[in-house]
Write a protein that holds these residues in place. Sequence first.
Motif, PDB file in Angstrom:
ATOM      1  N   THR A  18     -10.183  66.319  38.471  1.00 54.40           N
ATOM      2  CA  THR A  18     -10.566  65.300  37.496  1.00 54.40           C
ATOM      3  C   THR A  18     -12.061  65.352  37.193  1.00 54.40           C
ATOM      4  N   ASP A  41      -2.112  62.662  35.010  1.00 54.96           N
ATOM      5  CA  ASP A  41      -1.948  62.140  36.366  1.00 54.96           C
ATOM      6  C   ASP A  41      -1.753  60.628  36.307  1.00 54.96           C
ATOM      7  N   ASN A  45      -7.204  58.678  36.733  1.00 45.85           N
ATOM      8  CA  ASN A  45      -8.633  58.797  37.074  1.00 45.85           C
ATOM      9  C   ASN A  45      -9.465  59.410  35.947  1.00 45.85           C
ATOM     10  N   ASP A 126      -5.821  67.368  32.464  1.00 42.76           N
ATOM     11  CA  ASP A 126      -6.048  67.072  33.879  1.00 42.76           C
ATOM     12  C   ASP A 126      -4.695  66.886  34.565  1.00 42.76           C
TER      13      ASP A 126
HETATM   14 MG    MG Z   1      -7.395  63.900  39.781  1.00 42.82          MG
END
Ligand code: MG
Length: 255
Positions: A18, A41, A45, A126
């Motif tokens: 991330t 995700d 984040n 990500d």
């Molecule tokens: Mg991450």
Amino acid sequence: MTARIFCIANQKGGVGKTTTTVNLAAGLAQVGRRVLVVDLDPQGNATMGSGVDKRSLPLSVYDVLLESASIAEARQRSPKGGYDVLGANRELAGAEVELVELERREKRLRLALQGVASDYDFVLVDCPPSLSLLTLNGLCAAHGVVVPMQCEYFALEGLSDLVNTIKQVHANLNPELQIIGLLRVMFDPRITLQQQVSEQIKAHFGDKVFDAVIPRNVRLAEAPSYGQPGVTFDPASKGAQAFVEFAREMVKRLG
Ligand code: MG
Ligand code: ADP
């Protein structure tokens, strides 16, 4: 000119995916490139670290994967980062289960990205810390994979699973997919073991290892709580400078 799409992937958690995604995005934005970050995700984040509140997303990547919204409808602007974000939150964890039943389940992101490909130079995905259906959606959509890794003793061990998955996706689902490179992150040159592992990685993967090395730098770890990438939070920090250097290297390699 349509976007180059890259997954930031490594099935281990806490290895810097991330941090790499949001800082590479900010670095690319800084050198004038149009960038979309896709947060795949459920932890969200990358969303939070871009300054977008995951708790109040009107639409998210979940809606896009289930085809109830387009990316153009669901994307947000990172207020400080200079790039767009397709956000994620806990709702995304359910998509995994819901998608299993559906057709084209691994191609959902790929199809959705076609609608915005001309809006961007780079799309950075990500990935979650698993080789799940979510990660598979990322890999099916991407031209390449960027693998952040720490120079630790077990770093190479987990890598073979990822490399095998990438080979399988390449063979069966997405012939364009390739490993763009390995990025050494959280590097501390004072630790002899890290230097040794770094050399091993270079010996093993050759020019698939990026020249840029991201140092361990506390400013990169502090930045998310201010809702921005380290690159904009403290541009003078060693971590920020390393990521801008990395962004330049990506542009040089890929145009
Ligand atoms: Mg991450
Ligand atoms: P992942 O997405 O792979 O789980 P993260 O990017 O969230 O990994 O990083 C894990 C933790 O390490 C986070 O707390 C992050 O702030 C911190 N971190 C990542 N890269 C660095 C770095 N270069 N220097 C210091 N801390 C870092």
